[in-house]
Design a protein around this motif. Sequence first.
Motif, short mmCIF file in Angstrom:
data_model
loop_
_atom_site.label_atom_id
_atom_site.label_comp_id
_atom_site.label_asym_id
_atom_site.label_seq_id
_atom_site.Cartn_x
_atom_site.Cartn_y
_atom_site.Cartn_z
N MET A 1 -32.05 -25.69 83.97
CA MET A 1 -31.46 -26.53 83.20
C MET A 1 -32.63 -27.46 82.22
N ILE A 2 -33.53 -27.66 83.15
CA ILE A 2 -34.57 -28.84 82.28
C ILE A 2 -35.08 -27.96 81.25
N ILE A 3 -35.39 -26.68 81.61
CA ILE A 3 -36.02 -25.94 80.43
C ILE A 3 -35.01 -25.75 79.24
N ILE A 4 -33.93 -25.65 79.55
CA ILE A 4 -32.98 -25.70 78.28
C ILE A 4 -32.79 -26.76 77.56
N VAL A 5 -32.78 -27.90 78.31
CA VAL A 5 -32.76 -29.21 77.50
C VAL A 5 -33.93 -29.60 76.97
N GLY A 6 -35.36 -29.12 77.42
CA GLY A 6 -36.31 -29.40 76.88
C GLY A 6 -36.53 -28.35 75.40
N THR A 7 -36.02 -26.98 75.41
CA THR A 7 -36.11 -26.29 74.37
C THR A 7 -34.89 -26.96 73.49
N ILE A 8 -33.87 -27.34 73.66
CA ILE A 8 -33.13 -27.93 72.59
C ILE A 8 -33.66 -29.13 72.00
N VAL A 9 -34.20 -29.88 72.69
CA VAL A 9 -35.08 -31.27 72.16
C VAL A 9 -35.98 -30.73 71.33
N VAL A 10 -36.94 -29.67 71.48
CA VAL A 10 -38.06 -29.19 70.70
C VAL A 10 -37.32 -28.54 69.22
N CYS A 11 -36.33 -27.90 69.57
CA CYS A 11 -35.58 -27.32 68.34
C CYS A 11 -34.98 -28.52 67.35
N LEU A 12 -34.41 -29.54 68.02
CA LEU A 12 -33.86 -30.35 67.04
C LEU A 12 -34.73 -31.02 66.68
N CYS A 13 -35.87 -31.65 67.21
CA CYS A 13 -36.87 -32.57 66.74
C CYS A 13 -37.70 -31.51 65.50
N VAL A 14 -38.20 -30.61 65.67
CA VAL A 14 -38.84 -29.72 64.76
C VAL A 14 -37.84 -29.48 63.39
N PHE A 15 -36.75 -28.78 63.82
CA PHE A 15 -35.88 -28.25 62.55
C PHE A 15 -35.04 -29.47 62.07
N GLY A 16 -34.78 -30.57 62.70
CA GLY A 16 -34.12 -31.76 62.19
C GLY A 16 -34.92 -32.40 61.26
N GLY A 17 -36.35 -32.35 61.91
CA GLY A 17 -37.28 -33.16 60.90
C GLY A 17 -37.44 -32.56 59.58
N PHE A 18 -37.43 -31.27 59.65
CA PHE A 18 -37.53 -30.26 58.34
C PHE A 18 -36.35 -30.78 57.50
N VAL A 19 -35.25 -30.63 58.16
CA VAL A 19 -33.83 -30.73 57.20
C VAL A 19 -34.15 -32.36 56.55
N ILE A 20 -34.33 -33.31 57.51
CA ILE A 20 -34.51 -34.52 57.17
C ILE A 20 -35.43 -34.89 55.78
N GLY A 21 -36.35 -34.13 55.94
CA GLY A 21 -37.57 -34.27 54.81
C GLY A 21 -37.15 -33.47 53.59
N GLY A 22 -35.84 -33.08 53.76
CA GLY A 22 -35.44 -32.24 52.48
C GLY A 22 -35.30 -30.68 52.43
N GLY A 23 -35.70 -30.07 53.41
CA GLY A 23 -35.64 -28.56 53.53
C GLY A 23 -34.25 -28.17 54.06
#
Length: 285
Positions: A1-23
């Motif tokens: 479960m911790i691995i799944i949560v960690g994977t979600i956090v990585v994806c949200l931060c990386v791709f979320g930051g990309f979208v916030i930056g205008g991507g």
Amino acid sequence: MIIIVGTIVVCLCVFGGFVIGGGHLLVLVHPNELLIIGGGAMGALLIMSPKKVLLELVAGLSLCVKGAPYGKDAYGDLLKLLYELFLLGRRSGMIALEEHVLEPEKSTIFKKYPNFLANKHALEFLTGSLRPIIDGKIKPDQLRLLLDAELDQLEVEHHAPVNVLTRTADAMPGFGIVAAVLGIIITMASISGPVEEIGVEVAAALVGTFLGILIAYGFLSPLAVNMEFVKTAELDYTKCIAACVTGFAGGMAPVTAVELGRRGLSSDLRPSSDEMEASFKTLKV
């Protein structure tokens, strides 16, 4: 479960930051880049790994997702099982353990601990450790040497899938560069085309480098570290069995032999002396 949560956090931060930056996320969707990186990594994994290591890698990844089954309760059951076996051997002679060791699936003692009985590696190690004592073929100090040799080999086998996964993670940026270079080759072939097309193709090439680095340092390397902890936990469980068995074979009283194993556990896994004493009193032996 911790691995799944960690994977979600990585994806949200990386791709979320990309979208916030205008991507736009669709810009990152390039199946050809995923094919080059994923296929190359899978091929390299097959080349460097024997079949046995591949199977252990799959089993290790499954344990990483589910979590290592070696918590405080598991150690509590283990110590109770060992105490019950040792007490029987002390009271009725080592020959009384023979039926339990030779056929643990039919043993009235082992059946009380279904989780341990389902752990084939631990069960095989325990029965294999007790059999020489029952047969009387070796001395107590010789048993320690036998178990140490087996533990050393188990440690090598446990590290093998971790090493394979680590090297695969290290190779991912390289495959990302391969995908990027191939993308640039395609771009150069159409250099005379419209600027918009060239921009899209260059972006696709850069996505390969991005994915290679992200997969390596965002997923595979952390997963390899997690697997290292899981494999270490499994090895520590086996070492606890070895410590208790060698203590009992050396002449220790059953409770003292079990205490030897208990004291070798980390603080978060070690049952207290009072807890162990209370659990031993509930045993009907």
